[in-house]
Motif scaffolding. Structure first.
Motif, short mmCIF file in Angstrom:
data_model
loop_
_atom_site.label_atom_id
_atom_site.label_comp_id
_atom_site.label_asym_id
_atom_site.label_seq_id
_atom_site.Cartn_x
_atom_site.Cartn_y
_atom_site.Cartn_z
N ALA A 15 0.83 -1.20 0.00
CA ALA A 15 0.00 0.00 0.00
C ALA A 15 0.86 1.26 0.00
CB ALA A 15 -0.93 -0.01 1.22
N THR A 16 1.94 1.24 0.79
CA THR A 16 2.84 2.40 0.83
C THR A 16 3.53 2.61 -0.50
OG1 THR A 16 3.24 2.08 3.20
CG2 THR A 16 4.86 3.38 1.98
N ARG A 19 1.00 4.02 -2.91
CA ARG A 19 0.74 5.43 -2.61
C ARG A 19 1.87 6.31 -3.12
NH1 ARG A 19 1.97 7.96 3.14
NH2 ARG A 19 4.01 7.49 2.23
N ASN A 20 3.11 5.92 -2.85
CA ASN A 20 4.26 6.72 -3.26
C ASN A 20 4.37 6.82 -4.78
OD1 ASN A 20 4.85 7.10 -0.58
ND2 ASN A 20 6.46 5.54 -0.51
N LEU A 23 1.72 9.29 -5.95
CA LEU A 23 2.13 10.66 -5.64
C LEU A 23 3.23 11.13 -6.57
CD1 LEU A 23 2.11 10.56 -1.73
CD2 LEU A 23 0.47 11.71 -3.22
N ARG A 66 -1.59 12.98 8.39
CA ARG A 66 -1.65 12.17 7.19
C ARG A 66 -1.72 13.05 5.94
NH1 ARG A 66 -5.93 9.30 8.55
NH2 ARG A 66 -7.47 10.63 7.55
N ILE A 70 1.07 13.83 2.75
CA ILE A 70 0.72 13.73 1.33
C ILE A 70 1.12 15.01 0.61
CG2 ILE A 70 -1.22 13.64 -0.29
CD1 ILE A 70 -2.64 11.80 1.77
N LEU A 253 -5.88 10.22 0.92
CA LEU A 253 -5.27 10.36 -0.40
C LEU A 253 -6.31 10.37 -1.52
CD1 LEU A 253 -2.84 10.42 -2.31
CD2 LEU A 253 -2.73 7.92 -2.12
#
Length: 274
Positions: A15-16, A19-20, A23, A66, A70, A253
């Protein structure tokens, strides 16, 4: 048990990484320099969860951290968050006391474990009539601002005991004092026209004093579509207003991505027709 923990760890890592990656893709497009948040819906979130109101506010601080991370990963230089309106003093003494205690705890925590602010070089500015806050909160504010004063990459404006009308009034009062002081050397009319201008008033606003760039986006959560006396001066020029249906503690996010995409579409359209 060991296998379950391993799966949880693996899911977290995936998941991380996802997400990265998302982004990094977003960061390749136009990115706003300054985003403001009206963090609305903490109390309704708590009622929906059958929790105490204080728990909703506590979850709201988690959401702020959080969302700030982001924004920093997107290279947004400045974030302004509406943490406490001067009007909130009219709420019950129990709720106000809980909010003040929570603010003090989080500021102290920030001082003791300021990893996020240090990692991204964030300077903390607390904007508003802080003299109205309890002395213990004022002390925590001074300590947090002192510890981050040398950070230059990013800015976090935490607006506490704040309303935009008070911010504009104080800025105008400062301009009038400057004009009056100079009127001993210049004529009164020259002093007024020189020192009471849009540029001078803007430079004396609490949010401007910390070196914040113009406001590009203002986000309000919980589905309410009003500004509630937050950054009214800053919103008056070319700010993109976004209203999210999510309660602030739920904001994350995938609530923020459409906001950034709307901004990028608008910037690309402006460039196309410039």
């Amino acid at each position: 048990m060991f296998l379950r923990r391993g799966l949880v760890w693996l899911q977290s890592q995936v998941a991380t990484a996802a997400r990265n990656f998302l982004l990094s893709v977003l960061a390749a497009g136009p990115i706003p320099k300054h985003v403001g948040f009206v963090m609305d819906g903490n109390r309704r979130y708590a009622r929906r969860k059958h929790q105490a109101v204080q728990q909703g506010h506590s979850e709201g601080f988690v959401a702020l951290r959080r969302t700030l991370e982001i924004c920093l990963r997107l290279n947004i230089r400045c974030v302004s968050a509406y943490a406490f309106s001067s009007e909130n003093f009219k709420r019950s003494a129990v709720e106000v006391s809980a909010l003040m205690q929570l603010a003090e705890e989080k500021l102290v925590e920030l001082c003791n474990h300021g990893d996020l602010l240090n990692e991204y070089g964030v300077r903390l500015n607390v904007v508003g009539r802080t003299e109205l806050l309890p002395e213990s909160v004022q002390k925590a504010i001074r300590q947090a601002e002192h510890l981050t004063r040398h950070n230059k990459r990013s800015i976090l404006n935490l607006c506490m005991s704040y309303t935009s009308r008070e911010e504009m009034t104080l800025a105008m009062e400062t301009c009038v004092r400057d004009a009056t002081a100079q009127s001993y050397e210049d004529s009164y009319v020259v002093s007024i026209t020189r020192y009471i201008t849009e540029k001078e008033i803007n430079s004396q606003l609490g949010i401007s004093l910390g070196g914040s760039p113009p406001l590009d986006i203002l986000v309000r959560t919980s589905g309410v579509k009003r500004l509630s006396d937050f950054m009214l001066w800053q919103c008056s020029e070319d700010t993109q207003l976004q209203f999210s249906p999510a309660y602030w503690p739920d904001f994350g996010l995938f609530d923020f991505v459409p906001v950034i995409l709307d901004y990028q579409r608008r910037m690309m359209t402006k460039r196309l027709y410039a």
